[in-house]
Design a protein around this motif. Structure first.
Motif, PDB file in Angstrom:
ATOM      1  N   ARG A   1     -11.645   2.449   1.228  1.00 45.90           N
ATOM      2  CA  ARG A   1     -11.067   1.170   1.631  1.00 45.90           C
ATOM      3  C   ARG A   1     -11.584   0.716   2.988  1.00 45.90           C
ATOM      4  NH1 ARG A   1      -4.799   2.568  -0.084  1.00 45.90           N
ATOM      5  NH2 ARG A   1      -5.164   2.517  -2.358  1.00 45.90           N
ATOM      6  N   ASP A   2     -11.769  -0.584   3.100  1.00 48.10           N
ATOM      7  CA  ASP A   2     -12.185  -1.189   4.358  1.00 48.10           C
ATOM      8  C   ASP A   2     -10.938  -1.372   5.222  1.00 48.10           C
ATOM      9  OD1 ASP A   2     -12.988  -2.757   6.455  1.00 48.10           O
ATOM     10  OD2 ASP A   2     -13.777  -4.398   5.225  1.00 48.10           O
TER      11      ASP A   2
ATOM     12  N   THR B   1      -9.136   0.159  -4.858  1.00 43.97           N
ATOM     13  CA  THR B   1     -10.225   0.902  -4.217  1.00 43.97           C
ATOM     14  C   THR B   1      -9.727   2.284  -3.813  1.00 43.97           C
ATOM     15  OG1 THR B   1     -11.075  -1.182  -3.307  1.00 43.97           O
ATOM     16  CG2 THR B   1     -11.907   0.859  -2.340  1.00 43.97           C
TER      17      THR B   1
ATOM     18  N   LEU C   1      -7.192  -3.688  -2.282  1.00 48.55           N
ATOM     19  CA  LEU C   1      -7.130  -2.394  -1.612  1.00 48.55           C
ATOM     20  C   LEU C   1      -6.591  -1.308  -2.544  1.00 48.55           C
ATOM     21  CD1 LEU C   1      -5.857  -3.530   1.904  1.00 48.55           C
ATOM     22  CD2 LEU C   1      -8.115  -2.599   1.346  1.00 48.55           C
TER      23      LEU C   1
ATOM     24  N   LEU D   1       0.818  -1.211   0.000  1.00 49.33           N
ATOM     25  CA  LEU D   1       0.000   0.000   0.000  1.00 49.33           C
ATOM     26  C   LEU D   1       0.854   1.264   0.000  1.00 49.33           C
ATOM     27  CD1 LEU D   1      -2.846  -0.970   2.511  1.00 49.33           C
ATOM     28  CD2 LEU D   1      -2.808  -1.174   0.011  1.00 49.33           C
TER      29      LEU D   1
ATOM     30  N   PRO E   1      -8.668   5.315  -1.733  1.00 48.67           N
ATOM     31  CA  PRO E   1      -8.258   5.274  -0.324  1.00 48.67           C
ATOM     32  C   PRO E   1      -9.372   5.579   0.661  1.00 48.67           C
ATOM     33  CG  PRO E   1      -6.567   6.332  -1.637  1.00 48.67           C
ATOM     34  CD  PRO E   1      -7.729   6.090  -2.566  1.00 48.67           C
TER      35      PRO E   1
END
Length: 239
Positions: free
Chosen positions: A173-174, A168, A165, A102, A170
């Motif tokens: 994001r989960d 998606t 992630l 990430l 930011p």
């Protein structure tokens, strides 16, 4: 005859190219990292890149190793190896891997899209570390699947989590996805009561496989045959 000065000069040129490619990646993204653009940024001719790195994949590998080394050296990651808790050690490694992906999205995308289809040296090194962690789980009697399946399940889940992630925005994001994915994998590969080693036939066979290479009094052929029997039994019981 290649002199020490020649070797130093070659290393300097190589380091300069890697630095230029890394800077392009961070400032302009993965699409900007072309052989021509890197050569221009580094002040060298394109053939120099091919001579030093072989091809673009070789250059990407060098950038990945450089960025990963910088990332690891700049972090103070607590390890749980000394505590004797292989599950905690695995969790720490998982979190570090996801965070790296990430933190370096463009590099991760380049590594995932290598043209040759072969894994990068950085990926291979990461798998070797993960393999050792999985072996510790097996040796502690905590695995209920064979080591190779556990390795690939963890690796695939980690890679998929990072890509999901990164795909998606930011803000959408989960934040709990990474831990939930790891928990789901651990539920699938660990014995039902990780605090107490599982003594079912299958788990004992997985654990026995970890000590097979060190059993005394057996020839290499006998060890290979026993390993084949264990693999056949484990495959049959999980199919």
């Amino acid at each position: 005859m290649v002199t020490t000065q020649d070797m130093a000069s070659r290393d300097d040129v190589r380091a300069g190219i890697v630095a230029a490619a890394t800077e392009l990646l961070r400032e302009k993204g993965a699409n900007a990292v072309t052989t021509r653009a890197v050569a221009q940024a580094a002040g060298v001719q394109a053939p120099t890149i091919y001579r030093l790195f072989g091809d673009k994949d070789g250059l990407i590998d060098a950038v990945a190793e450089h960025v990963m080394a910088s990332y690891v050296s700049g972090k103070s990651v607590a390890t749980h190896a000394a505590t004797g808790d292989p599950v905690a050690e695995l969790r720490t490694g998982w979190r570090t891997h996801v965070e790296f992906g990430l933190t370096n999205p463009e590099l991760y995308a380049l590594m995932a899209a290598r043209g040759s289809g072969a894994p990068s040296p950085a990926t291979v090194a990461g798998l070797d570390v993960l393999r050792r962690r999985v072996r510790r789980l097996a040796a502690a009697g905590l695995l209920r699947v064979d080591e190779q399946r556990a390795l690939m399940m963890i690796h695939s889940a980690g890679h998929g989590t990072i890509l999901a992630l990164l795909g998606t925005p930011p803000e959408q994001r989960d934040p709990g996805l990474s831990e939930a994915m790891l928990d789901a994998v651990l539920t699938s590969i660990l014995s039902t009561t990780p605090a107490t080693p599982d003594t079912t036939t299958h788990t004992v066979a997985v654990t026995f496989a970890t000590v097979l290479p060190h059993l005394p009094g057996l020839t290499d052929a006998e060890r290979a045959l026993m390993a084949e029997w264990l693999h056949r039994s484990l495959t049959h019981s999980t199919s």
